[in-house]
Design an enzyme around this catalytic site. Sequence first.
Site: not given
Length: 328
Positions: A56, A204, A206-208, A210-211
């Site tokens: 990372y 989540l 990859s952020g999806l 979170t809405g």
Amino acid sequence: MNQRPFGQTGKVVSEIGFGAWAIGGSWGDVPEADAKAALHAALDSGTTFIDTADVYGDGRSERIIAAVLKERGGPRPFIATKAGRRLDPHVSEGYNSANLNAFVDRSLKNLDTDCLDLVQLHCPPTEVYYRPEVFEAMDAMVASGKIRNYGVSVEKAEEGLKAIEYPGVKSVQIIYNIFRQRPADLFMREARAREIAVIVRVPLASGLLTGKMTGNTTFATDDHRHFNRDGQAFDKGETFAGVPYDVALKAVDEIRPFVPSNVTMAQFALRWILMNQGVTTVIPGAKNPEQAKANCTASDLPPLTDAAMTALRTLYLEKIAPFVHHQW
């Protein structure tokens, strides 16, 4: 912050951990000050488990963690790192004692410690799980005092099931979320029966989940959500949980009615994961303190309703499973 036993290790950890991929790289630019502030906020909110990897940011994530812990002093949280993805080419033969020891030595230096809490084989080729000598090399590092425990980070549920046949494996990290429900079918039950710690990543999608994303959302060129949607750089299941972006956005809209008005969709999605008692800790990422604090509050939410759980299972089976269930 609620705590859960970390498998057979005798340790307990926060059920919401801190995923340190985003503060290392491949998620767009995250200034070091923001990265440190996010980690401080998570620790201030009760997080006692941090997950990172040597790749990372080519060690940046590990070094930031070490710097923050030095600033704070006091008891260290439980830190999990990973080894193996520095191999080039990334092939089964590279998972040998010499290479693994070299990777661990580098992480010891980056994390400024003389013994690593947990080292995970970092999504190795499937053949590695059928090579006992790899796990013997990890056993030897435990015996030498370089590492306290080891586990695996897997792409497929079947890899996790094979890995836990080795008695030295203490944990399995796997993708599990509203859009990736297959691990609950068999893997979670087997892991729980054997007292294996389960670390949930990509919670989540990859952020999806979170809405907040739309069809017009754009991503920086160094963000894996831009360059890895079809698996160009690594397994495509790591990006948006492997669900086609347009399909996922429609499914997100079907989730919205079940999210209570005083809860964000991200918190709702994290609480969904914690409904499974086979989960030890879930590791959402955070780029700033606000995200870190919000993630941690999911631990305090009441259980999801039976109606919501049933609806989310039906949504998965009808709309999402055809794209992902057979692959991972």
